[in-house]
Each structure stands twice: as structure tokens, then as C-alpha cells.
Enzyme design. Structure first.
Site, short mmCIF file in Angstrom:
data_model
loop_
_atom_site.label_atom_id
_atom_site.label_comp_id
_atom_site.label_asym_id
_atom_site.label_seq_id
_atom_site.Cartn_x
_atom_site.Cartn_y
_atom_site.Cartn_z
N ASP A 95 0.87 -0.94 0.02
CA ASP A 95 -0.03 0.05 0.08
C ASP A 95 0.91 1.17 0.25
OD1 ASP A 95 -0.73 2.07 1.71
OD2 ASP A 95 -2.18 0.87 2.77
N ASP A 274 -8.20 -6.50 1.76
CA ASP A 274 -7.49 -6.56 2.89
C ASP A 274 -7.91 -5.85 4.12
OD1 ASP A 274 -5.54 -3.79 3.60
OD2 ASP A 274 -6.75 -3.42 1.71
#
Length: 379
Positions: A95, A274
Site C-alpha cells: 500500500d 485486505d
């Protein structure tokens, strides 16, 4: 070396759910998939062996903001990247740090160039730009690299949401340029996923999807949801995004969510998820099970010597009883945090595996509609 491939293997005719196969240089990922969050190169309280053998994780997340601060690029590069550093030979997604910068609202400043922020560790100042965030993710060594974006808060005024989306789009162009002019590291392919923004405004979301779809990336992410908006609004906006993102590419809904959120969003056409919820809630004595939600701290489990969850096909959840896990949690034994975290992750991976099986057999929607109320039950 080749860019990731995505092949659709089945559809549910009563919904938009689909099953696919995502192939990376570090192995295959069967979708729909849940990705455990390994913020600093570790899924909290869970070993890599447990991730492989008990959780059956196929891909995990690393976080650019945290890994940049600790252990830092120099250590990661010397180690040969995060795979080597942490002993994980399956795919990793990173990320970009955009969300962490968003959560530091009081300690950051956004400009056209990037985001100036203060470290939560020692207060030192750092600048993230689209270019250096691509460079940092190259060094971390992710198979899937996320574009640097701005995540607007909920609620946001329309003018702010549009300005933020336009900035995210300009940053995306810079991310793409940087990725195209820098080589992959460590001998395998690193793939960029853009991120759709636009807050809770349907016209902005549609415009962002169109802008992003036009880039022809290997996959696309939907960001800026699960930040406080009502569930129904999340579902409406996810459905809109899935309709406007290419069907031939994987769709990743960032930061979502509860087990029922995951099933509902699979039914809308999302492939990848996620969330820190399974591990964070596990460390706080909340277990997700095939029969509902359990607070293992409650006295009612004190003499319950049945397995934690005998409704799922996961040996780990049958090793330990509810009474034993409650004892460990009450005694503040570290093993209790590990058992609860591994159980929750194993449950999430079981859930998406079951979802995939039901998509392939064609009865996903009816199965999902029966299971969602059960998953929400407080035991």
C-alpha cells in the site's frame, strides 16, 4: 519475467461474483482473495510459518509508510527486498502510504508536489511524492505496487472531493511515468495498480473509474471507502465502480472489512480485499466464526471445552478449546493473541475459499444470502 496475468475462471449468474486466477512471479493467487496485513513486514502476532500452514495465505500486504520509516530502504535493499528480509516466498502487495498520510491529518501538509508529514516515531519530517513512493516500493520489492493517492475523509464537501480526486489523478500520471522509466528490482516484475477516489459522489467515482480504466494497468483498486460511511453507501459506490472498471482486470477494494462486507462486495464484482480487522479484533478477544461473532472474554466460555470453530475446514481452530483460549486471554498470555489472530485469519481465508467454490458451482448468491445473517450473529 512477465507482468501479472488475470484469468477469469467462473461467474455466479445470480450476482456479479467471479472467480479468477492472478499469476505473479511469486506464484498464483486464487480470487476472490483476502490479504492479511503485514504492516511492518510482520502480520501482528502471527509467524510466516503460520501464515503459510495454518492461515493458507496466498498474498500479504506490506505498508510503504511504515517500512520506509523502519527498517528503512537501506536495510531492505541490502536484504534483497521484503520477501528475502521476512522469509516470505509468495506474492506481496504494498500500500502506497497514502492512507497512513491521510490518518496523520494533524501532522501533514498536502501540496501539488506531494505530502509533507511528521514521523509518528520521532517527529522527523519527510516528503512523499508520487516519484519517491514508486522508488520506495521498488526497493521494498512488492509484486503489486499501489499508486500514491489522497484519501479524502468522510464526509467530504463536493468541492474538496473533486479537488482531491483531480490531485490523485495528476499524481497517478506521475506514478506511471516513474514506473515506466525505472527498472524492476530483484529480478521479478513489479506491477502498478491505480486507485479510484471520488469520496461518496457517484459522478466523481464514475469519472475516476474512467480516468483509471484508460491507463490500462494490470489491475485497479477502489480506495476511500470503509472510512466511516454507512455500509449501504459503500455497497452502492462499490457496485458503481465495478460497473465502470474493466472486467478483464482484478478489482481490489482497499481496507474492507467485516466477513459480511467481504461477501457482499464479492457479489458486486470485487476480487481482492485486505483489512486489519481479523488480527486487531483477535488481539481484543473478538473472534469471527462460521456461527457468528464471539467475545472470548465472556464468562459463558469459561467451561466450554468445544473447539473454537468446528464449522470450518481448518485444523488450527480445532487444536484449542474456547475455555483454553479464554484462559489465555484472561491471563494476558501472548499465546492467546496468536491463537485468536491466526484463527480469525484462517476463518477469513476459509470464507473466501468457500465463496470461490460456490461461484464455481453456481450457487454463490443463495449461499451468501443464507450465511450473512449467521456471520452477524452475536454468540
Amino acid at each position: 519475467m512477465s507482468a501479472i496475468q488475470f484469468k477469469l475462471e467462473g461467474y455466479d449468474t445470480a450476482s456479479k461474483a467471479r472467480a479468477g486466477l492472478l499469476t505473479t512471479d511469486h506464484g498464483e493467487i486464487q480470487t476472490p482473495i483476502f490479504m492479511p496485513v503485514g504492516t511492518v513486514g510482520s502480520v501482528k502476532a502471527v509467524s510466516q510459518q503460520q501464515l503459510r500452514e495454518e492461515v493458507n495465505a496466498q498474498v500479504i500486504l506490506g505498508n510503504t509508510y511504515h517500512l520506509y520509516l523502519r527498517p528503512g530502504q537501506e536495510v531492505l535493499e541490502a536484504a534483497g527486498g521484503l520477501h528475502q528480509f521476512m522469509g516470505w516466498n509468495k506474492p506481496i502487495l504494498t500500500d502506497s502510504g497514502g492512507y497512513q498520510v491521510f490518518s496523520l491529518a494533524g501532522n501533514r501538509k498536502l501540496t501539488e508536489e506531494g505530502a509533507l508529514f511528521q514521523s509518528h516515531i520521532d517527529g522527523s519530517k519527510h516528503l512523499f511524492t508520487p516519484e519517491n513512493v514508486m522508488d520506495i516500493q521498488r526497493v521494498i520489492g512488492a509484486d503489486i505496487i499501489m499508486a500514491f493517492d489522497e484519501c479524502p475523509p468522510y464526509p467530504s464537501e463536493y468541492t474538496y472531493a473533486k479537488k482531491s480526486m483531480d490531485l490523485t489523478h495528476r499524481w497517478l500520471d506521475r506514478c506511471i511515468r516513474r514506473i515506466s522509466e525505472t527498472p524492476d528490482k530483484y529480478g521479478y516484475t513489479q506491477n502498478l495498480f491505480p486507485i479510484v477516489q471520488g469520496s461518496t459522489y457517484a459522478d466523481l467515482r464514475k469519472a475516476s473509474c474512467e480516468f483509471i480504466a484508460d491507463k490500462g494497468a494490470a489491475g485497479n483498486a477502489i480506495g476511500g471507502l470503509s472510512v466511516g460511511e454507512p455500509e449501504e453507501m459503500m455497497y452502492e459506490l462499490t457496485a458503481l465502480c465495478c460497473e465502470n472498471l474493466p472486467a478483464s482486470k482484478p478489482r481490489y477494494l482497499m481496507g474492507v472489512g467485516t466477513p459480511w462486507n467481504i461477501l457482499e462486495n464479492i457479489s458486486l464484482g470485487v476480487d481482492m480485499f485486505d483489512c486489519v480487522m481479523p488480527t486487531r479484533n483477535g488481539r481484543n478477544a473478538m473472534l469471527f466464526t462460521s456461527k457468528g461473532i464471539m467475545n472470548i472474554d465472556n464468562k459463558k466460555w469459561e467451561k466450554d471445552f468445544s473447539p473454537i470453530d468446528n464449522g470450518i475446514d481448518c485444523g488450527f481452530s480445532n487444536y484449542y478449546t474456547k475455555a483454553y483460549l479464554r484462559h489465555l486471554v484472561k491471563a494476558k498470555e501472548i499465546l492467546g493473541l496468536t491463537i485468536a489472530s491466526v484463527h480469525n485469519l484462517a476463518f477469513y481465508l476459509w470464507l473466501v475459499k468457500e465463496a470461490r467454490a460456490h461461484i464455481l458451482t453456481g450457487d454463490f448468491n443463495s449461499w451468501k444470502n443464507e450465511l450473512v445473517p449467521v456471520l452477524k450473529t452475536r454468540l
